[in-house]
Design a protein around this motif. Structure first.
Motif, PDB file in Angstrom:
ATOM      1  N   LEU A  20       3.229  -3.911  -3.237  1.00 37.18           N
ATOM      2  CA  LEU A  20       2.494  -2.743  -2.764  1.00 37.18           C
ATOM      3  C   LEU A  20       1.200  -3.159  -2.071  1.00 37.18           C
ATOM      4  O   LEU A  20       0.902  -2.716  -0.954  1.00 37.18           O
ATOM      5  CB  LEU A  20       2.199  -1.822  -3.957  1.00 37.18           C
ATOM      6  N   SER A  21       0.450  -4.035  -2.707  1.00 33.09           N
ATOM      7  CA  SER A  21      -0.831  -4.487  -2.137  1.00 33.09           C
ATOM      8  C   SER A  21      -0.635  -5.233  -0.823  1.00 33.09           C
ATOM      9  O   SER A  21      -1.380  -5.022   0.135  1.00 33.09           O
ATOM     10  CB  SER A  21      -1.564  -5.379  -3.130  1.00 33.09           C
ATOM     11  N   ALA A  22       0.371  -6.100  -0.778  1.00 37.66           N
ATOM     12  CA  ALA A  22       0.611  -6.880   0.437  1.00 37.66           C
ATOM     13  C   ALA A  22       1.023  -5.994   1.603  1.00 37.66           C
ATOM     14  O   ALA A  22       0.564  -6.190   2.739  1.00 37.66           O
ATOM     15  CB  ALA A  22       1.677  -7.941   0.177  1.00 37.66           C
ATOM     16  N   ALA A  23       1.875  -5.007   1.348  1.00 37.48           N
ATOM     17  CA  ALA A  23       2.292  -4.091   2.417  1.00 37.48           C
ATOM     18  C   ALA A  23       1.098  -3.281   2.917  1.00 37.48           C
ATOM     19  O   ALA A  23       0.916  -3.105   4.129  1.00 37.48           O
ATOM     20  CB  ALA A  23       3.398  -3.164   1.923  1.00 37.48           C
ATOM     21  N   ARG A  24       0.283  -2.799   1.998  1.00 32.69           N
ATOM     22  CA  ARG A  24      -0.888  -2.005   2.381  1.00 32.69           C
ATOM     23  C   ARG A  24      -1.899  -2.853   3.154  1.00 32.69           C
ATOM     24  O   ARG A  24      -2.490  -2.379   4.118  1.00 32.69           O
ATOM     25  CB  ARG A  24      -1.540  -1.387   1.154  1.00 32.69           C
ATOM     26  N   GLN A  25      -2.094  -4.095   2.748  1.00 34.65           N
ATOM     27  CA  GLN A  25      -3.021  -4.978   3.465  1.00 34.65           C
ATOM     28  C   GLN A  25      -2.539  -5.238   4.886  1.00 34.65           C
ATOM     29  O   GLN A  25      -3.337  -5.227   5.832  1.00 34.65           O
ATOM     30  CB  GLN A  25      -3.208  -6.293   2.717  1.00 34.65           C
ATOM     31  N   ALA A  26      -1.236  -5.464   5.042  1.00 35.77           N
ATOM     32  CA  ALA A  26      -0.672  -5.688   6.380  1.00 35.77           C
ATOM     33  C   ALA A  26      -0.862  -4.442   7.243  1.00 35.77           C
ATOM     34  O   ALA A  26      -1.216  -4.538   8.426  1.00 35.77           O
ATOM     35  CB  ALA A  26       0.805  -6.058   6.280  1.00 35.77           C
ATOM     36  N   ALA A  27      -0.649  -3.280   6.647  1.00 32.73           N
ATOM     37  CA  ALA A  27      -0.818  -2.028   7.391  1.00 32.73           C
ATOM     38  C   ALA A  27      -2.282  -1.795   7.758  1.00 32.73           C
ATOM     39  O   ALA A  27      -2.597  -1.431   8.895  1.00 32.73           O
ATOM     40  CB  ALA A  27      -0.280  -0.858   6.574  1.00 32.73           C
ATOM     41  N   GLU A  28      -3.174  -2.014   6.812  1.00 38.77           N
ATOM     42  CA  GLU A  28      -4.599  -1.838   7.079  1.00 38.77           C
ATOM     43  C   GLU A  28      -5.075  -2.763   8.185  1.00 38.77           C
ATOM     44  O   GLU A  28      -5.886  -2.363   9.020  1.00 38.77           O
ATOM     45  CB  GLU A  28      -5.410  -2.089   5.805  1.00 38.77           C
ATOM     46  N   ALA A  29      -4.583  -4.004   8.190  1.00 36.34           N
ATOM     47  CA  ALA A  29      -4.951  -4.965   9.222  1.00 36.34           C
ATOM     48  C   ALA A  29      -4.525  -4.486  10.608  1.00 36.34           C
ATOM     49  O   ALA A  29      -5.141  -4.852  11.614  1.00 36.34           O
ATOM     50  CB  ALA A  29      -4.336  -6.329   8.924  1.00 36.34           C
ATOM     51  N   SER A  30      -3.494  -3.652  10.653  1.00 36.69           N
ATOM     52  CA  SER A  30      -3.015  -3.094  11.925  1.00 36.69           C
ATOM     53  C   SER A  30      -3.576  -1.704  12.185  1.00 36.69           C
ATOM     54  O   SER A  30      -3.223  -1.068  13.174  1.00 36.69           O
ATOM     55  CB  SER A  30      -1.485  -3.022  11.913  1.00 36.69           C
ATOM     56  N   GLY A  31      -4.398  -1.206  11.266  1.00 37.40           N
ATOM     57  CA  GLY A  31      -4.991   0.109  11.447  1.00 37.40           C
ATOM     58  C   GLY A  31      -4.022   1.253  11.220  1.00 37.40           C
ATOM     59  O   GLY A  31      -4.197   2.340  11.777  1.00 37.40           O
ATOM     60  N   ASP A 129       6.491  -0.463  10.247  1.00 35.88           N
ATOM     61  CA  ASP A 129       6.862  -0.316   8.845  1.00 35.88           C
ATOM     62  C   ASP A 129       7.711  -1.491   8.384  1.00 35.88           C
ATOM     63  O   ASP A 129       7.510  -2.040   7.294  1.00 35.88           O
ATOM     64  CB  ASP A 129       7.616   0.990   8.613  1.00 35.88           C
ATOM     65  N   HIS A 130       8.654  -1.906   9.226  1.00 35.39           N
ATOM     66  CA  HIS A 130       9.503  -3.052   8.893  1.00 35.39           C
ATOM     67  C   HIS A 130       8.656  -4.313   8.721  1.00 35.39           C
ATOM     68  O   HIS A 130       8.824  -5.051   7.744  1.00 35.39           O
ATOM     69  CB  HIS A 130      10.572  -3.265   9.977  1.00 35.39           C
ATOM     70  N   SER A 131       7.747  -4.546   9.641  1.00 34.39           N
ATOM     71  CA  SER A 131       6.933  -5.763   9.552  1.00 34.39           C
ATOM     72  C   SER A 131       6.046  -5.753   8.314  1.00 34.39           C
ATOM     73  O   SER A 131       5.842  -6.794   7.684  1.00 34.39           O
ATOM     74  CB  SER A 131       6.098  -5.968  10.826  1.00 34.39           C
ATOM     75  N   PHE A 132       5.532  -4.588   7.919  1.00 33.16           N
ATOM     76  CA  PHE A 132       4.702  -4.500   6.716  1.00 33.16           C
ATOM     77  C   PHE A 132       5.549  -4.776   5.466  1.00 33.16           C
ATOM     78  O   PHE A 132       5.099  -5.452   4.541  1.00 33.16           O
ATOM     79  CB  PHE A 132       4.054  -3.128   6.593  1.00 33.16           C
ATOM     80  N   ALA A 133       6.766  -4.257   5.435  1.00 28.22           N
ATOM     81  CA  ALA A 133       7.656  -4.480   4.284  1.00 28.22           C
ATOM     82  C   ALA A 133       8.060  -5.954   4.195  1.00 28.22           C
ATOM     83  O   ALA A 133       8.072  -6.526   3.103  1.00 28.22           O
ATOM     84  CB  ALA A 133       8.897  -3.585   4.389  1.00 28.22           C
ATOM     85  N   VAL A 134       8.360  -6.555   5.332  1.00 26.86           N
ATOM     86  CA  VAL A 134       8.720  -7.978   5.348  1.00 26.86           C
ATOM     87  C   VAL A 134       7.536  -8.830   4.897  1.00 26.86           C
ATOM     88  O   VAL A 134       7.705  -9.776   4.100  1.00 26.86           O
ATOM     89  CB  VAL A 134       9.215  -8.414   6.751  1.00 26.86           C
ATOM     90  N   ALA A 135       6.337  -8.503   5.364  1.00 22.40           N
ATOM     91  CA  ALA A 135       5.144  -9.237   4.943  1.00 22.40           C
ATOM     92  C   ALA A 135       4.970  -9.154   3.426  1.00 22.40           C
ATOM     93  O   ALA A 135       4.616 -10.138   2.778  1.00 22.40           O
ATOM     94  CB  ALA A 135       3.903  -8.678   5.646  1.00 22.40           C
ATOM     95  N   ALA A 136       5.249  -7.993   2.864  1.00 20.18           N
ATOM     96  CA  ALA A 136       5.137  -7.826   1.412  1.00 20.18           C
ATOM     97  C   ALA A 136       6.147  -8.713   0.684  1.00 20.18           C
ATOM     98  O   ALA A 136       5.788  -9.429  -0.257  1.00 20.18           O
ATOM     99  CB  ALA A 136       5.350  -6.365   1.044  1.00 20.18           C
ATOM    100  N   VAL A 137       7.400  -8.662   1.117  1.00 19.18           N
ATOM    101  CA  VAL A 137       8.445  -9.443   0.454  1.00 19.18           C
ATOM    102  C   VAL A 137       8.152 -10.944   0.585  1.00 19.18           C
ATOM    103  O   VAL A 137       8.372 -11.705  -0.361  1.00 19.18           O
ATOM    104  CB  VAL A 137       9.838  -9.082   1.016  1.00 19.18           C
ATOM    105  N   ASP A 138       7.625 -11.358   1.715  1.00 18.66           N
ATOM    106  CA  ASP A 138       7.299 -12.764   1.925  1.00 18.66           C
ATOM    107  C   ASP A 138       6.240 -13.267   0.937  1.00 18.66           C
ATOM    108  O   ASP A 138       6.213 -14.446   0.604  1.00 18.66           O
ATOM    109  CB  ASP A 138       6.835 -13.011   3.355  1.00 18.66           C
ATOM    110  N   THR A 139       5.371 -12.379   0.446  1.00 20.97           N
ATOM    111  CA  THR A 139       4.349 -12.813  -0.520  1.00 20.97           C
ATOM    112  C   THR A 139       4.933 -13.081  -1.892  1.00 20.97           C
ATOM    113  O   THR A 139       4.338 -13.807  -2.691  1.00 20.97           O
ATOM    114  CB  THR A 139       3.229 -11.763  -0.687  1.00 20.97           C
ATOM    115  N   LEU A 140       6.082 -12.510  -2.164  1.00 21.85           N
ATOM    116  CA  LEU A 140       6.689 -12.659  -3.482  1.00 21.85           C
ATOM    117  C   LEU A 140       7.484 -13.949  -3.599  1.00 21.85           C
ATOM    118  O   LEU A 140       7.761 -14.413  -4.693  1.00 21.85           O
ATOM    119  CB  LEU A 140       7.602 -11.464  -3.765  1.00 21.85           C
ATOM    120  N   VAL A 141       7.843 -14.527  -2.483  1.00 21.71           N
ATOM    121  CA  VAL A 141       8.677 -15.737  -2.470  1.00 21.71           C
ATOM    122  C   VAL A 141       7.915 -16.970  -2.880  1.00 21.71           C
ATOM    123  O   VAL A 141       6.796 -17.111  -2.941  1.00 21.71           O
ATOM    124  CB  VAL A 141       9.298 -15.960  -1.073  1.00 21.71           C
TER     125      VAL A 141
END
Length: 141
Positions: A20-31, A129-141
């Motif tokens: 959740l945090s990683a997806a939100r951070q990616a989204a915030e970085a993109s405004g 949205d896809h890129s934010f979700a992928v960024a989130a999943v990538d943090t878990l790996v």
């Protein structure tokens, strides 16, 4: 002949908060203001957050995207063409009781080669949205 199955740790609430945090951070970085949903392997809600500025429908779309990615074990971005007229899943969105959503932004989560959950993001353009979700999943790996 022994067939020992390797145990895979299920998606935890701690994992869900990381996603959740990683997806939100990616989204915030993109405004972009978004909603993020994290489901476990059984489709149960582990985490949800809608940014104050996110459109209200983003909460529903993020959840449906996560559910679709989980049920079909595929990123929703990869399924968009499969529901077009004449395609293999054309009737699938209306054939089930649970609503599926074939818009980019849902991504399955795997651990040890096994499906353990999914994350869905709604509120931006589908590609965002896809890129934010992928960024989130990538943090878990």
């Amino acid at each position: 002949m022994s067939t020992t199955a390797t145990a895979v740790t299920p998606l935890s609430t701690e994992d869900a908060e990381v996603l959740l945090s990683a997806a939100r951070q990616a989204a915030e970085a993109s405004g972009v203001a978004v909603s993020v949903t994290v489901l476990d392997a059984g489709g149960h809600l582990l985490a949800f957050r809608r940014d104050d500025r996110a459109v209200l429908i983003s909460g529903e779309t993020s959840t449906r995207k996560a559910y679709t990615a989980l049920q079909l074990d595929s990123a929703t971005a990869d399924l968009v063409d499969a529901v077009q007229p004449g395609a293999p899943f054309h009737t699938l969105p209306t054939a089930l009781d649970r609503p599926l959503l074939f818009i980019a932004g849902g991504v399955p989560v795997h651990r040890g080669g096994r499906l353990i959950g999914a994350v869905g993001v709604g509120g931006g353009a589908p590609e965002q949205d896809h890129s934010f979700a992928v960024a989130a999943v990538d943090t878990l790996v």
